[in-house]
Motif scaffolding. Structure first.
Motif, PDB file in Angstrom:
ATOM      1  N   PRO A 187       5.851   7.875   5.647  1.00 37.34           N
ATOM      2  CA  PRO A 187       5.154   8.627   4.744  1.00 37.34           C
ATOM      3  C   PRO A 187       5.073  10.145   5.366  1.00 37.34           C
ATOM      4  O   PRO A 187       5.146  10.199   6.427  1.00 37.34           O
ATOM      5  CB  PRO A 187       3.773   7.951   4.699  1.00 37.34           C
ATOM      6  N   GLU A 188       4.984  10.999   4.381  1.00 37.28           N
ATOM      7  CA  GLU A 188       4.798  12.304   4.828  1.00 37.28           C
ATOM      8  C   GLU A 188       3.669  12.994   4.401  1.00 37.28           C
ATOM      9  O   GLU A 188       3.449  14.316   4.243  1.00 37.28           O
ATOM     10  CB  GLU A 188       6.003  13.229   4.457  1.00 37.28           C
ATOM     11  N   GLY A 189       2.636  12.239   3.900  1.00 36.91           N
ATOM     12  CA  GLY A 189       1.488  12.641   3.593  1.00 36.91           C
ATOM     13  C   GLY A 189       0.413  11.627   3.125  1.00 36.91           C
ATOM     14  O   GLY A 189       0.714  10.460   3.060  1.00 36.91           O
ATOM     15  N   HIS A 235      -3.381   3.711  11.422  1.00 34.04           N
ATOM     16  CA  HIS A 235      -2.581   4.261  12.257  1.00 34.04           C
ATOM     17  C   HIS A 235      -1.896   5.561  11.641  1.00 34.04           C
ATOM     18  O   HIS A 235      -1.697   6.727  12.388  1.00 34.04           O
ATOM     19  CB  HIS A 235      -1.365   3.248  12.815  1.00 34.04           C
ATOM     20  N   TYR A 236      -1.437   5.579  10.701  1.00 34.07           N
ATOM     21  CA  TYR A 236      -0.761   6.591   9.677  1.00 34.07           C
ATOM     22  C   TYR A 236      -1.820   7.865   9.679  1.00 34.07           C
ATOM     23  O   TYR A 236      -1.568   9.026   9.723  1.00 34.07           O
ATOM     24  CB  TYR A 236       0.072   6.345   8.594  1.00 34.07           C
ATOM     25  N   ARG A 237      -2.952   7.346   9.126  1.00 35.03           N
ATOM     26  CA  ARG A 237      -4.003   8.183   8.475  1.00 35.03           C
ATOM     27  C   ARG A 237      -4.601   9.183   9.782  1.00 35.03           C
ATOM     28  O   ARG A 237      -5.058  10.152   9.789  1.00 35.03           O
ATOM     29  CB  ARG A 237      -5.137   7.577   7.924  1.00 35.03           C
ATOM     30  N   HIS A 238      -4.611   8.317  11.071  1.00 40.64           N
ATOM     31  CA  HIS A 238      -4.647   9.153  12.006  1.00 40.64           C
ATOM     32  C   HIS A 238      -4.071  10.278  12.573  1.00 40.64           C
ATOM     33  O   HIS A 238      -4.443  11.391  13.103  1.00 40.64           O
ATOM     34  CB  HIS A 238      -4.694   8.363  13.419  1.00 40.64           C
ATOM     35  N   PHE A 239      -2.658  10.279  12.143  1.00 35.13           N
ATOM     36  CA  PHE A 239      -1.825  11.515  12.167  1.00 35.13           C
ATOM     37  C   PHE A 239      -1.699  12.335  11.068  1.00 35.13           C
ATOM     38  O   PHE A 239      -0.751  12.756  10.644  1.00 35.13           O
ATOM     39  CB  PHE A 239      -0.635  10.933  12.749  1.00 35.13           C
ATOM     40  N   GLY A 240      -2.514  12.065  10.258  1.00 34.11           N
ATOM     41  CA  GLY A 240      -2.670  13.054   8.752  1.00 34.11           C
ATOM     42  C   GLY A 240      -1.815  12.440   7.662  1.00 34.11           C
ATOM     43  O   GLY A 240      -1.338  13.011   6.776  1.00 34.11           O
ATOM     44  N   GLY A 241      -1.505  11.036   7.889  1.00 32.54           N
ATOM     45  CA  GLY A 241      -0.784  10.387   6.805  1.00 32.54           C
ATOM     46  C   GLY A 241       0.769  10.681   6.960  1.00 32.54           C
ATOM     47  O   GLY A 241       1.739  10.178   6.079  1.00 32.54           O
ATOM     48  N   VAL A 242       1.123  11.494   8.263  1.00 30.46           N
ATOM     49  CA  VAL A 242       2.589  11.693   8.381  1.00 30.46           C
ATOM     50  C   VAL A 242       3.157  10.750   9.522  1.00 30.46           C
ATOM     51  O   VAL A 242       2.571  10.848  10.714  1.00 30.46           O
ATOM     52  CB  VAL A 242       2.688  13.087   8.826  1.00 30.46           C
ATOM     53  N   SER A 243       4.077  10.144   9.287  1.00 28.90           N
ATOM     54  CA  SER A 243       4.979   9.398  10.216  1.00 28.90           C
ATOM     55  C   SER A 243       6.109  10.654  10.840  1.00 28.90           C
ATOM     56  O   SER A 243       6.419  11.288  10.163  1.00 28.90           O
ATOM     57  CB  SER A 243       5.749   8.270   9.595  1.00 28.90           C
ATOM     58  N   PRO A 244       6.185  10.523  12.146  1.00 33.36           N
ATOM     59  CA  PRO A 244       6.958  11.454  12.833  1.00 33.36           C
ATOM     60  C   PRO A 244       8.495  11.028  12.666  1.00 33.36           C
ATOM     61  O   PRO A 244       9.374  11.996  12.615  1.00 33.36           O
ATOM     62  CB  PRO A 244       6.527  11.282  14.211  1.00 33.36           C
ATOM     63  N   ILE A 245       8.898  10.179  11.961  1.00 32.38           N
ATOM     64  CA  ILE A 245      10.364   9.483  12.003  1.00 32.38           C
ATOM     65  C   ILE A 245      11.131  10.382  10.834  1.00 32.38           C
ATOM     66  O   ILE A 245      12.228  10.837  11.472  1.00 32.38           O
ATOM     67  CB  ILE A 245      10.218   7.863  11.220  1.00 32.38           C
ATOM     68  N   ASN A 246      10.571  10.939   9.955  1.00 27.31           N
ATOM     69  CA  ASN A 246      11.431  11.805   9.148  1.00 27.31           C
ATOM     70  C   ASN A 246      11.792  13.159   9.766  1.00 27.31           C
ATOM     71  O   ASN A 246      13.044  13.607   9.616  1.00 27.31           O
ATOM     72  CB  ASN A 246      10.829  12.013   7.853  1.00 27.31           C
ATOM     73  N   ALA A 247      10.640  13.907  10.507  1.00 29.98           N
ATOM     74  CA  ALA A 247      11.163  14.969  11.139  1.00 29.98           C
ATOM     75  C   ALA A 247      12.097  14.774  12.336  1.00 29.98           C
ATOM     76  O   ALA A 247      13.069  15.515  12.729  1.00 29.98           O
ATOM     77  CB  ALA A 247       9.612  15.650  11.652  1.00 29.98           C
ATOM     78  N   GLN A 248      12.034  13.686  12.870  1.00 28.78           N
ATOM     79  CA  GLN A 248      12.876  13.195  14.012  1.00 28.78           C
ATOM     80  C   GLN A 248      14.517  13.065  13.597  1.00 28.78           C
ATOM     81  O   GLN A 248      15.457  13.641  14.086  1.00 28.78           O
ATOM     82  CB  GLN A 248      12.397  12.055  14.692  1.00 28.78           C
ATOM     83  N   ASN A 249      14.538  12.319  12.242  1.00 19.33           N
ATOM     84  CA  ASN A 249      15.708  12.234  11.803  1.00 19.33           C
ATOM     85  C   ASN A 249      16.289  13.435  11.275  1.00 19.33           C
ATOM     86  O   ASN A 249      17.652  13.522  11.297  1.00 19.33           O
ATOM     87  CB  ASN A 249      15.879  11.281  10.561  1.00 19.33           C
ATOM     88  N   ARG A 250      15.427  14.427  10.706  1.00 20.92           N
ATOM     89  CA  ARG A 250      15.983  15.625  10.360  1.00 20.92           C
ATOM     90  C   ARG A 250      16.550  16.506  11.646  1.00 20.92           C
ATOM     91  O   ARG A 250      17.986  17.065  11.444  1.00 20.92           O
ATOM     92  CB  ARG A 250      14.928  16.670   9.743  1.00 20.92           C
TER      93      ARG A 250
END
Length: 395
Positions: free
Chosen positions: A41-43, A71-86
């Motif tokens: 997720p990204e939000g 766990h995701y909400r702790h980071f603003g609802g954003v998983s790091p995985i998409n940014a890492q894949n970009r």
């Protein structure tokens, strides 16, 4: 040739791979790279829909999904995985260009946008018909290998592309030097830092951590005609890589020869009645003070980048456990976009472009080089059985 209803050894495969040989030792003229990943997720509004995708078919209510969502909400609802894949996509494109390889990289996810369907149909629109897939999972199990291969088959079937497009897959790269090297560097740096602080090496322990999976799934990982031991090929591969890492450490740091190590598991989910691979990293950490351990290096051996399981389960939970029991802890880096890792992935591409003989392929453990074409019955899904899958022999 690629219709799953016809009698072919390997559905949806390029001609050299369709024979079903374990290692494809003939050149293949691939015209595109498919980077396949898990997605995230990204939000905040994406979190529950994403978790529904991850758990589809299991009937898990949203109330239970919300427990994981924290766990995701702790980071603003954003998983790091998409940014890492970009970032990984850009790094792969740069390395391919540096080597003069004109291969576009199409990125698609299993559980969140951009989806694999989008990536594959884009490749089709652009006239790319012979794809070579790289999934962001290094080891053998249903979720880290076969499920991706089933995804590829589903996308080709659902989008009526099976008669004109093929998708092969690079071998599982758990013991490729490019994947292993960043872990060696991280463990060495951690031990050197502890030595510099005067901590005796016999009070330091290295914990190699990977995602736990249900025992039934683990036992079905890898070819079925090999006795891999209790944890299947999944556990055997991790153990072999950990041994390779520590062998290098013993050479680089002879004074660290008495540093102990252990393979541990994390991120378990599911009912308590279902056996999963153990021991859990937190249980192990809690027992270490009694064994005289003062410091640990936590090595995320099962992860290619800083996934949510790394940021939450290791950087929060495992480190909190260590602090609570009075042990120093450092978490070593994942490969991410380490130059050795990126170069290693492109080496795997060139391996298939050239048809490199298996005997000439680099690998750091006795288990490699792993198969280009997965063997029949490999990594069965216990719950759902076998579905059509690319890049492997039909069961």
């Amino acid at each position: 040739m690629n219709n799953p209803d016809t009698e072919v050894s390997v559905p949806f495969a390029s001609a050299p791979a369709a024979s079903g040989a374990a290692h494809v030792e003939a050149p293949v003229a691939y015209d595109g790279i498919l980077l396949a990943s898990f997605g995230g997720p990204e939000g905040q509004e994406d979190v529950i829909p994403f978790l529904r995708n991850v758990t589809r078919g299991r009937g898990i209510p949203d109330e239970r999904l919300e427990e994981v969502a924290t766990h995701y909400r702790h980071f603003g609802g954003v998983s790091p995985i998409n940014a890492q894949n970009r970032e990984l996509k850009r790094a792969l494109e740069a390395e391919l260009a540096r080597r003069g390889l004109d291969l576009p990289v199409y990125w698609g996810n299993r559980n969140w946008a951009p989806y694999l369907d989008e990536a594959v149909t884009q490749a089709d629109r652009e006239g790319r018909r012979t794809l070579l897939a790289i999934s962001t999972s290094a080891y053998s199990s249903f979720s880290s290998c076969r499920q991706y291969r089933e995804d590829f088959a589903r996308v080709l079937i659902d989008n009526d592309l099976g008669d004109r497009m093929t998708i092969d897959k690079v071998r599982q790269f758990f013991d490729h030097p490019g994947f292993v090297q960043p872990f060696i560097d991280g463990v060495e740096a951690a031990i050197r830092a502890y030595l510099g602080d005067g901590i005796p090496t016999d009070t330091v322990q290295v914990l190699f951590s990977t995602h736990s999976v249900p025992m039934q799934d683990a036992q079905r990982s890898g070819p079925r005609d090999v006795d891999w031991g209790e944890g299947g090929a999944y556990a055997a591969q991790h153990l072999a890589v950990a041994e390779a890492v520590m062998a290098d450490i013993a050479t680089r740091l002879p004074e660290a020869g008495d540093v102990a190590w252990k393979l541990v598991y994390q991120s378990r989910s599911g009912p308590a009645s279902q056996p999963w691979l153990e021991p859990d990293i937190n249980d192990v950490i809690e027992a270490l003070p009694a064994a005289g351990v003062q410091a640990i290096a936590i090595v995320p051996l099962g992860f290619v980048s800083d996934h949510m399981e790394v940021l939450w389960d290791l950087d929060n939970e495992a480190k909190d456990t260590a602090e609570r029991v009075g042990i120093r802890a450092v978490r070593t880096p994942t490969p991410g976009v380490d130059p050795a890792y990126v170069a290693g992935l492109v080496d795997l591409v060139e391996e298939r472009l050239r048809g490199t003989p298996a005997a000439e392929r680099p690998h750091r453990t006795p288990l490699g080089p792993w198969f280009d074409v997965c063997r029949p019955g490999c990594c069965e899904n216990v719950r759902a059985g076998f579905k059509p899958a690319a890049a492997g022999l039909a069961p």
